[in-house]
Write a protein that holds these residues in place. Sequence first.
Motif, PDB file in Angstrom:
ATOM      1  N   ARG A   1     -80.963   4.537  51.808  1.00  0.00           N
ATOM      2  CA  ARG A   1     -80.171   4.631  53.029  1.00  0.00           C
ATOM      3  C   ARG A   1     -80.198   3.282  53.750  1.00  0.00           C
ATOM      4  O   ARG A   1     -81.245   2.681  53.929  1.00  0.00           O
ATOM      5  N   GLY A   2     -79.041   2.832  54.128  1.00  0.00           N
ATOM      6  CA  GLY A   2     -78.935   1.560  54.823  1.00  0.00           C
ATOM      7  C   GLY A   2     -78.896   0.366  53.889  1.00  0.00           C
ATOM      8  O   GLY A   2     -79.045  -0.757  54.328  1.00  0.00           O
ATOM      9  N   GLU A   3     -78.671   0.615  52.625  1.00  0.00           N
ATOM     10  CA  GLU A   3     -78.617  -0.462  51.644  1.00  0.00           C
ATOM     11  C   GLU A   3     -77.232  -0.488  51.002  1.00  0.00           C
ATOM     12  O   GLU A   3     -76.518   0.499  51.011  1.00  0.00           O
ATOM     13  N   MET A   4     -76.865  -1.637  50.451  1.00  0.00           N
ATOM     14  CA  MET A   4     -75.602  -1.763  49.743  1.00  0.00           C
ATOM     15  C   MET A   4     -75.886  -2.011  48.268  1.00  0.00           C
ATOM     16  O   MET A   4     -76.691  -2.875  47.945  1.00  0.00           O
ATOM     17  N   PRO A   5     -75.229  -1.268  47.381  1.00  0.00           N
ATOM     18  CA  PRO A   5     -75.478  -1.447  45.950  1.00  0.00           C
ATOM     19  C   PRO A   5     -74.852  -2.747  45.442  1.00  0.00           C
ATOM     20  O   PRO A   5     -74.185  -3.466  46.177  1.00  0.00           O
ATOM     21  N   TYR A   6     -75.064  -3.005  44.176  1.00  0.00           N
ATOM     22  CA  TYR A   6     -74.402  -4.146  43.543  1.00  0.00           C
ATOM     23  C   TYR A   6     -72.893  -3.918  43.617  1.00  0.00           C
ATOM     24  O   TYR A   6     -72.397  -2.869  43.233  1.00  0.00           O
ATOM     25  N   CYS A   7     -72.175  -4.908  44.131  1.00  0.00           N
ATOM     26  CA  CYS A   7     -70.706  -4.851  44.205  1.00  0.00           C
ATOM     27  C   CYS A   7     -70.131  -6.030  43.434  1.00  0.00           C
ATOM     28  O   CYS A   7     -70.672  -7.135  43.470  1.00  0.00           O
ATOM     29  N   LEU A   8     -69.032  -5.770  42.751  1.00  0.00           N
ATOM     30  CA  LEU A   8     -68.369  -6.792  41.949  1.00  0.00           C
ATOM     31  C   LEU A   8     -67.065  -7.206  42.624  1.00  0.00           C
ATOM     32  O   LEU A   8     -66.274  -6.358  43.043  1.00  0.00           O
ATOM     33  N   TYR A   9     -66.858  -8.517  42.719  1.00  0.00           N
ATOM     34  CA  TYR A   9     -65.655  -9.091  43.311  1.00  0.00           C
ATOM     35  C   TYR A   9     -65.076 -10.128  42.350  1.00  0.00           C
ATOM     36  O   TYR A   9     -65.805 -10.744  41.573  1.00  0.00           O
ATOM     37  N   TYR A  10     -63.777 -10.304  42.442  1.00  0.00           N
ATOM     38  CA  TYR A  10     -63.075 -11.329  41.678  1.00  0.00           C
ATOM     39  C   TYR A  10     -62.549 -12.355  42.664  1.00  0.00           C
ATOM     40  O   TYR A  10     -61.944 -11.988  43.680  1.00  0.00           O
ATOM     41  N   TYR A  11     -62.802 -13.628  42.386  1.00  0.00           N
ATOM     42  CA  TYR A  11     -62.275 -14.689  43.252  1.00  0.00           C
ATOM     43  C   TYR A  11     -61.029 -15.278  42.629  1.00  0.00           C
ATOM     44  O   TYR A  11     -61.059 -15.812  41.520  1.00  0.00           O
ATOM     45  N   ASP A  12     -59.911 -15.164  43.352  1.00  0.00           N
ATOM     46  CA  ASP A  12     -58.631 -15.698  42.902  1.00  0.00           C
ATOM     47  C   ASP A  12     -58.467 -17.101  43.492  1.00  0.00           C
ATOM     48  O   ASP A  12     -58.253 -17.254  44.694  1.00  0.00           O
ATOM     49  N   PHE A  13     -58.602 -18.108  42.659  1.00  0.00           N
ATOM     50  CA  PHE A  13     -58.501 -19.497  43.114  1.00  0.00           C
ATOM     51  C   PHE A  13     -57.114 -19.820  43.661  1.00  0.00           C
ATOM     52  O   PHE A  13     -56.979 -20.619  44.584  1.00  0.00           O
ATOM     53  N   ASP A  14     -56.083 -19.207  43.079  1.00  0.00           N
ATOM     54  CA  ASP A  14     -54.710 -19.506  43.505  1.00  0.00           C
ATOM     55  C   ASP A  14     -54.426 -19.044  44.930  1.00  0.00           C
ATOM     56  O   ASP A  14     -53.744 -19.719  45.690  1.00  0.00           O
ATOM     57  N   THR A  15     -54.941 -17.869  45.298  1.00  0.00           N
ATOM     58  CA  THR A  15     -54.672 -17.327  46.634  1.00  0.00           C
ATOM     59  C   THR A  15     -55.844 -17.512  47.601  1.00  0.00           C
ATOM     60  O   THR A  15     -55.721 -17.208  48.777  1.00  0.00           O
ATOM     61  N   ASP A  16     -56.984 -18.006  47.088  1.00  0.00           N
ATOM     62  CA  ASP A  16     -58.208 -18.175  47.870  1.00  0.00           C
ATOM     63  C   ASP A  16     -58.654 -16.842  48.475  1.00  0.00           C
ATOM     64  O   ASP A  16     -59.079 -16.763  49.615  1.00  0.00           O
ATOM     65  N   GLU A  17     -58.541 -15.769  47.678  1.00  0.00           N
ATOM     66  CA  GLU A  17     -58.953 -14.432  48.105  1.00  0.00           C
ATOM     67  C   GLU A  17     -60.089 -13.933  47.229  1.00  0.00           C
ATOM     68  O   GLU A  17     -60.148 -14.240  46.037  1.00  0.00           O
ATOM     69  N   VAL A  18     -60.955 -13.115  47.830  1.00  0.00           N
ATOM     70  CA  VAL A  18     -62.000 -12.422  47.091  1.00  0.00           C
ATOM     71  C   VAL A  18     -61.585 -10.955  47.037  1.00  0.00           C
ATOM     72  O   VAL A  18     -61.411 -10.314  48.072  1.00  0.00           O
ATOM     73  N   ILE A  19     -61.417 -10.427  45.837  1.00  0.00           N
ATOM     74  CA  ILE A  19     -60.886  -9.081  45.632  1.00  0.00           C
ATOM     75  C   ILE A  19     -62.001  -8.161  45.144  1.00  0.00           C
ATOM     76  O   ILE A  19     -62.676  -8.453  44.150  1.00  0.00           O
ATOM     77  N   TYR A  20     -62.186  -7.051  45.841  1.00  0.00           N
ATOM     78  CA  TYR A  20     -63.203  -6.067  45.489  1.00  0.00           C
ATOM     79  C   TYR A  20     -62.813  -5.355  44.199  1.00  0.00           C
ATOM     80  O   TYR A  20     -61.695  -4.883  44.055  1.00  0.00           O
ATOM     81  N   CYS A  21     -63.757  -5.245  43.250  1.00  0.00           N
ATOM     82  CA  CYS A  21     -63.487  -4.589  41.963  1.00  0.00           C
ATOM     83  C   CYS A  21     -64.217  -3.265  41.805  1.00  0.00           C
ATOM     84  O   CYS A  21     -63.780  -2.418  41.029  1.00  0.00           O
ATOM     85  N   GLY A  22     -65.339  -3.079  42.484  1.00  0.00           N
ATOM     86  CA  GLY A  22     -66.083  -1.842  42.348  1.00  0.00           C
ATOM     87  C   GLY A  22     -67.563  -2.057  42.613  1.00  0.00           C
ATOM     88  O   GLY A  22     -67.996  -3.147  42.943  1.00  0.00           O
ATOM     89  N   PHE A  23     -68.345  -0.977  42.446  1.00  0.00           N
ATOM     90  CA  PHE A  23     -69.787  -1.078  42.684  1.00  0.00           C
ATOM     91  C   PHE A  23     -70.550  -0.360  41.588  1.00  0.00           C
ATOM     92  O   PHE A  23     -70.001   0.468  40.860  1.00  0.00           O
TER      93      PHE A  23
END
Length: 109
Positions: free
Chosen positions: A59-81
Amino acid sequence: MNIKFMEDRSDAYVKINNIWKEKIEDYNSKSEIVQFKVYDNKFFIVTCAMRTHLSGSVRGEMPYCLYYYDFDTDEVIYCGFYAGYYDEEFGAYGGFTELGILEISVKES
């Protein structure tokens, strides 16, 4: 890359870090970047905010989360946990501590 980098580029990262604020008084924990991976010329970021508790509580913790960094748009996109695994011997979920080893791999079909 750091927490500020993630906050500036991902609304999902910010929402995940604020998920416990309504439930826990004075809560201010944030996920930290724990891994970078490159696959198929794509850049992935893994975050986590797990602390070991004697009670085994997450409780009160965040699991491992995976993100993709798009260099073209300079966005970090959430992929899942990572939701952990069910340990039938003990009747509980495991894999939720920072001591656990998480390895990202791709299964070829």
